[in-house]
Enzyme design. Structure first.
Site, PDB file in Angstrom:
ATOM      1  N   LYS A 189       2.047  -2.115   7.190  1.00  0.00           N
ATOM      2  CA  LYS A 189       3.243  -2.705   7.589  1.00  0.00           C
ATOM      3  C   LYS A 189       3.811  -2.195   8.869  1.00  0.00           C
ATOM      4  O   LYS A 189       3.328  -1.380   9.319  1.00  0.00           O
ATOM      5  CB  LYS A 189       4.431  -2.773   6.524  1.00  0.00           C
ATOM      6  CG  LYS A 189       4.841  -1.486   6.179  1.00  0.00           C
ATOM      7  CD  LYS A 189       6.040  -1.617   5.459  1.00  0.00           C
ATOM      8  CE  LYS A 189       6.770  -0.105   5.451  1.00  0.00           C
ATOM      9  NZ  LYS A 189       7.716  -0.090   4.423  1.00  0.00           N
ATOM     10  N   THR A 236       6.878   8.802  -8.027  1.00  0.00           N
ATOM     11  CA  THR A 236       6.903   7.769  -9.032  1.00  0.00           C
ATOM     12  C   THR A 236       6.060   8.206 -10.184  1.00  0.00           C
ATOM     13  O   THR A 236       4.643   8.402 -10.019  1.00  0.00           O
ATOM     14  CB  THR A 236       6.256   6.172  -8.311  1.00  0.00           C
ATOM     15  OG1 THR A 236       7.083   5.987  -7.294  1.00  0.00           O
ATOM     16  CG2 THR A 236       6.492   5.248  -9.302  1.00  0.00           C
ATOM     17  N   GLU A 252      12.610   7.922  -6.014  1.00  0.00           N
ATOM     18  CA  GLU A 252      12.859   7.389  -4.735  1.00  0.00           C
ATOM     19  C   GLU A 252      12.564   5.904  -4.259  1.00  0.00           C
ATOM     20  O   GLU A 252      11.766   5.522  -4.963  1.00  0.00           O
ATOM     21  CB  GLU A 252      11.998   8.632  -3.684  1.00  0.00           C
ATOM     22  CG  GLU A 252      10.555   8.183  -3.907  1.00  0.00           C
ATOM     23  CD  GLU A 252       9.880   7.051  -3.611  1.00  0.00           C
ATOM     24  OE1 GLU A 252      10.575   6.521  -2.473  1.00  0.00           O
ATOM     25  OE2 GLU A 252       8.653   6.711  -3.865  1.00  0.00           O
ATOM     26  N   CYS A 267       2.404   2.423  -2.551  1.00  0.00           N
ATOM     27  CA  CYS A 267       3.094   2.357  -3.396  1.00  0.00           C
ATOM     28  C   CYS A 267       2.829   1.151  -4.419  1.00  0.00           C
ATOM     29  O   CYS A 267       2.545   1.276  -5.349  1.00  0.00           O
ATOM     30  CB  CYS A 267       4.468   2.524  -3.164  1.00  0.00           C
ATOM     31  SG  CYS A 267       4.837   4.019  -2.517  1.00  0.00           S
ATOM     32  N   ASP A 305       3.841  23.040   0.418  1.00  0.00           N
ATOM     33  CA  ASP A 305       2.924  21.864   0.285  1.00  0.00           C
ATOM     34  C   ASP A 305       1.920  22.839  -0.093  1.00  0.00           C
ATOM     35  O   ASP A 305       1.421  23.874   1.032  1.00  0.00           O
ATOM     36  CB  ASP A 305       2.705  20.940   1.366  1.00  0.00           C
ATOM     37  CG  ASP A 305       1.839  19.824   1.103  1.00  0.00           C
ATOM     38  OD1 ASP A 305       2.548  18.704   0.895  1.00  0.00           O
ATOM     39  OD2 ASP A 305       0.871  20.033   0.630  1.00  0.00           O
ATOM     40  N   LYS A 357      -0.683   0.534  -6.334  1.00  0.00           N
ATOM     41  CA  LYS A 357      -0.936   1.438  -7.195  1.00  0.00           C
ATOM     42  C   LYS A 357       0.264   1.552  -8.328  1.00  0.00           C
ATOM     43  O   LYS A 357       0.025   1.628  -9.686  1.00  0.00           O
ATOM     44  CB  LYS A 357      -0.981   2.877  -6.470  1.00  0.00           C
ATOM     45  CG  LYS A 357      -0.392   4.168  -7.462  1.00  0.00           C
ATOM     46  CD  LYS A 357      -0.376   5.289  -6.436  1.00  0.00           C
ATOM     47  CE  LYS A 357       1.011   5.568  -5.654  1.00  0.00           C
ATOM     48  NZ  LYS A 357       1.954   5.975  -6.602  1.00  0.00           N
ATOM     49  N   GLU A 386       8.467   3.171   3.916  1.00  0.00           N
ATOM     50  CA  GLU A 386       7.747   4.027   5.013  1.00  0.00           C
ATOM     51  C   GLU A 386       8.255   2.972   6.340  1.00  0.00           C
ATOM     52  O   GLU A 386       8.554   1.994   6.098  1.00  0.00           O
ATOM     53  CB  GLU A 386       6.304   4.034   4.973  1.00  0.00           C
ATOM     54  CG  GLU A 386       5.748   4.746   4.014  1.00  0.00           C
ATOM     55  CD  GLU A 386       4.268   4.797   3.648  1.00  0.00           C
ATOM     56  OE1 GLU A 386       3.675   4.530   4.696  1.00  0.00           O
ATOM     57  OE2 GLU A 386       3.769   5.161   2.676  1.00  0.00           O
ATOM     58  N   PHE A 403      12.044  -9.776   0.711  1.00  0.00           N
ATOM     59  CA  PHE A 403      10.868  -9.723   0.230  1.00  0.00           C
ATOM     60  C   PHE A 403      10.302 -11.253  -0.250  1.00  0.00           C
ATOM     61  O   PHE A 403       9.652 -11.164  -1.168  1.00  0.00           O
ATOM     62  CB  PHE A 403      10.603  -8.881  -1.154  1.00  0.00           C
ATOM     63  CG  PHE A 403      10.532  -7.343  -0.690  1.00  0.00           C
ATOM     64  CD1 PHE A 403      11.673  -6.720   0.086  1.00  0.00           C
ATOM     65  CD2 PHE A 403       9.440  -6.594  -0.819  1.00  0.00           C
ATOM     66  CE1 PHE A 403      11.230  -5.548   0.467  1.00  0.00           C
ATOM     67  CE2 PHE A 403       9.183  -5.649  -0.390  1.00  0.00           C
ATOM     68  CZ  PHE A 403      10.238  -4.775   0.364  1.00  0.00           C
ATOM     69  N   GLY A 445       2.832 -14.345   3.683  1.00  0.00           N
ATOM     70  CA  GLY A 445       1.715 -13.743   4.368  1.00  0.00           C
ATOM     71  C   GLY A 445       0.407 -13.234   4.077  1.00  0.00           C
ATOM     72  O   GLY A 445      -0.075 -13.984   2.906  1.00  0.00           O
TER      73      GLY A 445
HETATM   74  C1  UDX Z   1       7.843   0.382  -1.332  1.00  0.00           C
HETATM   75  C2  UDX Z   1       9.237   0.089  -1.564  1.00  0.00           C
HETATM   76  O1  UDX Z   1      10.052  -0.811  -1.102  1.00  0.00           O
HETATM   77  C3  UDX Z   1       9.959   1.461  -1.848  1.00  0.00           C
HETATM   78  O2  UDX Z   1      11.403   1.096  -2.485  1.00  0.00           O
HETATM   79  C4  UDX Z   1       9.253   2.302  -2.451  1.00  0.00           C
HETATM   80  O3  UDX Z   1       9.988   3.761  -2.824  1.00  0.00           O
HETATM   81  C5  UDX Z   1       8.147   2.514  -2.100  1.00  0.00           C
HETATM   82  O4  UDX Z   1       7.396   1.268  -2.035  1.00  0.00           O
HETATM   83  P1  UDX Z   1       6.631   0.808   1.079  1.00  0.00           P
HETATM   84  O5  UDX Z   1       5.493   1.063   0.429  1.00  0.00           O
HETATM   85  O6  UDX Z   1       7.151   1.720   2.147  1.00  0.00           O
HETATM   86  O7  UDX Z   1       8.044   0.703   0.131  1.00  0.00           O
HETATM   87  O8  UDX Z   1       6.869  -0.616   1.929  1.00  0.00           O
HETATM   88  P2  UDX Z   1       7.582  -2.108   1.594  1.00  0.00           P
HETATM   89  O9  UDX Z   1       8.369  -2.289   2.754  1.00  0.00           O
HETATM   90  O10 UDX Z   1       8.149  -2.299   0.265  1.00  0.00           O
HETATM   91  O11 UDX Z   1       6.411  -3.147   1.851  1.00  0.00           O
HETATM   92  C6  UDX Z   1       5.204  -3.153   0.801  1.00  0.00           C
HETATM   93  C7  UDX Z   1       4.506  -4.100   1.029  1.00  0.00           C
HETATM   94  O12 UDX Z   1       4.793  -5.539   0.902  1.00  0.00           O
HETATM   95  C8  UDX Z   1       3.926  -4.388   2.943  1.00  0.00           C
HETATM   96  O13 UDX Z   1       2.381  -4.405   2.879  1.00  0.00           O
HETATM   97  C9  UDX Z   1       4.533  -5.430   3.545  1.00  0.00           C
HETATM   98  O14 UDX Z   1       3.843  -6.071   4.375  1.00  0.00           O
HETATM   99  C10 UDX Z   1       4.547  -6.485   2.033  1.00  0.00           C
HETATM  100  N1  UDX Z   1       5.724  -7.321   2.312  1.00  0.00           N
HETATM  101  C11 UDX Z   1       7.007  -6.997   2.295  1.00  0.00           C
HETATM  102  C12 UDX Z   1       5.355  -8.824   2.255  1.00  0.00           C
HETATM  103  O15 UDX Z   1       4.064  -9.030   2.384  1.00  0.00           O
HETATM  104  N2  UDX Z   1       6.578  -9.545   2.249  1.00  0.00           N
HETATM  105  C13 UDX Z   1       7.896  -9.233   2.416  1.00  0.00           C
HETATM  106  O16 UDX Z   1       8.810  -9.935   2.309  1.00  0.00           O
HETATM  107  C14 UDX Z   1       7.926  -7.996   2.059  1.00  0.00           C
END
Ligand code: UDX
Length: 481
Positions: free
Chosen positions: A351, A135, A182, A291, A44, A294, A186, A280, A284
């Site tokens: 989250k 990405t 990927e 991710c 890095d 963006k 997180e 998903f 809420g």
């Molecule tokens: C996401 C993708 O899931 C992952 O595959 C990708 O590679 C990176 O981006 P991440 O950003 O870590 O992962 O979080 P994720 O668990 O997907 O949640 C994203 C957001 O959606 C969070 O703010 C979470 O609280 C919200 N969320 C998720 C909801 O509001 N409701 C849901 O049912 C699920």
């Protein structure tokens, strides 16, 4: 120069892998590959991050990561390096995990990806497979390929002049580019690395196909083989679809409140349909993180650039942006005026399972309440140091607390913004006794409404508070209001 000896053996089954970019994706990927038995160099250009990693302390929180790091620093299978050029020369398979932030236009900023391509071009000492993991929009792989050819010292007189000292001069252009997006979440990055639903490999040559399928064969998961542009599109389409699911259920949630239905039951009722799936569909305060926001904007931008009307996704984004107002309105309805009210805040991370606050809806809500003059008592199990940098404590106005109970002390309402398991386990009777007024506004539908009401709280949640245990509306008149 801190050079890594290039392995003599030509079989790429035990080739050294270099991971460039040791952030939320790069570090779990590097350690996952080390756990699969590969020798991995991680580099890095932020030397302070590399130093922390070398000392066994990742610069961010991710469950299981510190233990795996310690294991592979000891096993010697993971070697963190500051010298990015040496790392490129030392690996035969190069994973690009650098950041792809967004520009103000919403477009993905690929400057770091291009910088890697130029670095590879100048350090191409043997065959290399360059794999995009970050990405990136469709056709980035084509640009990577073109850039490596353009900047190779053997092809470009100017680039030859810029060549890194110690790098071999004109070498044959022997490389492939692949896309292996990927899908690591997180908070669950290692779990997702070892148990992915699928692995997507966009390849343009038989050699690249063989290297990547061999690399991932120990995981015994389905591998989707495509060309590079398709693989790039799969990643953006996946994140856009998941964001769409969330905005969809959030609108259903608002409608549930109007007609006295329960969004959790609706989500279960539709999610059991295997064509829809249960994940998903958690209503809420909306989605945040590095991710989804963006990547959605980059995908919208890509569609616009190619003249495709994807306004569906603009609406998904608009719905998500409105969640802050929807939630603040709920708080106002629960406590009446916000000015001078003491509010306990449970959760700051975007989250649970992470200390990441990038694009966290929780922080936007905190800002909005602060602007309304509320007195805020904040707590998060992991994200307080990062939140404090963004939003410093202000005596008497904004206090960081040592526990959820401390955040509840003297509060006139408690707001749940991140779905940490720790909050589900709270002793609700103790919380209630600490508060001045026992109002709980649950932005994630974390709690069981009956349990919370039995503990003596006025309970407000998302898309289900009007429904009593028998499914009847508590306030039928409100549906027509
Ligand atoms: C996401 C993708 O899931 C992952 O595959 C990708 O590679 C990176 O981006 P991440 O950003 O870590 O992962 O979080 P994720 O668990 O997907 O949640 C994203 C957001 O959606 C969070 O703010 C979470 O609280 C919200 N969320 C998720 C909801 O509001 N409701 C849901 O049912 C699920």
């Amino acid at each position: 120069m801190n050079d890594i000896p290039v392995p003599q053996k030509k079989s790429l089954d035990d080739a050294t892998i270099t991971v460039l970019g040791l952030g939320h994706i790069g570090l779990p990927t590097a350690l996952g590959l080390a756990e699969l038995g590969r020798r991995v160099i991680g580099a890095d250009d932020d030397a302070s991050k590399v130093r922390l990693i070398r000392a066994g302390q990742p610069h961010f929180y991710e469950p299981g990561l510190t233990d795996l790091l310690s294991k592979h620093l000891k096993s010697g299978r993971f070697q963190p390096l500051e010298d990015v050029a040496a790392a490129v020369r030392g690996g035969s398979i190069i994973f690009i995990c650098v950041g792809t932030p967004q520009k103000t236009s919403g477009q993905a900023d690929l400057a770091q990806v291009e910088a890697v391509a130029r670095l590879v071009a100048r350090n191409l000492n043997e065959y290399k497979l360059i794999v995009e993991k970050s990405t990136v929009p469709a056709i980035t792989a084509q640009w990577l390929k073109r850039t490596i050819v353009r900047y190779n010292p053997g092809r470009s007189p100017l680039a030859a002049g810029e060549s890194t000292p110690g790098a071999p001069s004109p070498a044959p252009l022997d490389f492939d580019v692949a896309s292996n997006p990927e899908f690591l979440r997180e908070g669950k990055a290692l779990e997702d690395f070892f148990h992915p639903d699928r692995i997507v490999c966009g390849v343009e040559s038989e050699r690249a196909r063989e290297i990547l399928t061999n690399l991932y064969s120990p995981l015994q998961r389905p591998i989707v083989l495509t060309n590079t542009s398709t693989a790039e599109l799969i990643k953006h389409a996946a994140n856009a679809f998941l964001s769409t699911k969330i905005s969809f259920i959030n609108m259903v949630s608002d409608l549930c409140e109007k007609v006295g239905a329960d969004v959790s039951a609706v989500a279960r009722g539709i999610g059991l349909d295997s064509r829809i799936g249960p994940q998903f569909l958690g209503a809420g305060i909306g989605y945040g993180g590095y991710c989804f926001p963006k990547d959605l904007r980059a995908f919208i931008h890509l569609a616009e650039e190619h003249g495709v009307d994807f306004s569906l996704l603009q609406e998904v984004e608009r719905i998500n942006q409105r969640r802050v107002d929807v939630f603040v309105r709920k708080v106002r309805q629960a406590v009446w005026t916000l000015q001078g009210k003491t509010l306990g805040i449970l959760g700051l991370a975007f989250k649970s399972g992470t200390d990441d606050i990038r694009e966290a809806v929780s922080l936007k809500i905190v800002q909005a309440l602060r602007n309304e003059g509320s007195i805020l008592r904040l707590y998060d199990p992991q994200a307080m140091p990062s939140a404090q940098r963004e939003l410093p404590a202000a005596p008497g106005r904004l206090t960081y607390c040592s526990s959820a109970y401390e955040a509840a002390r003297g509060a006139q309402a408690l707001l749940l913004l991140t779905e940490w398991e720790e909050f589900r386990q709270l002793d609700l009777a103790r919380v209630r006794n600490l508060m001045e007024v026992p109002v709980l506004v649950d932005g994630r539908n974390l709690f069981d409404p009956d349990a919370v009401r039995q503990a003596g709280f006025e309970y407000v949640c998302m898309g289900r508070e009007e429904a009593g245990p028998d499914g009847l509306r508590a306030h039928p008149g409100k549906a027509t209001a």
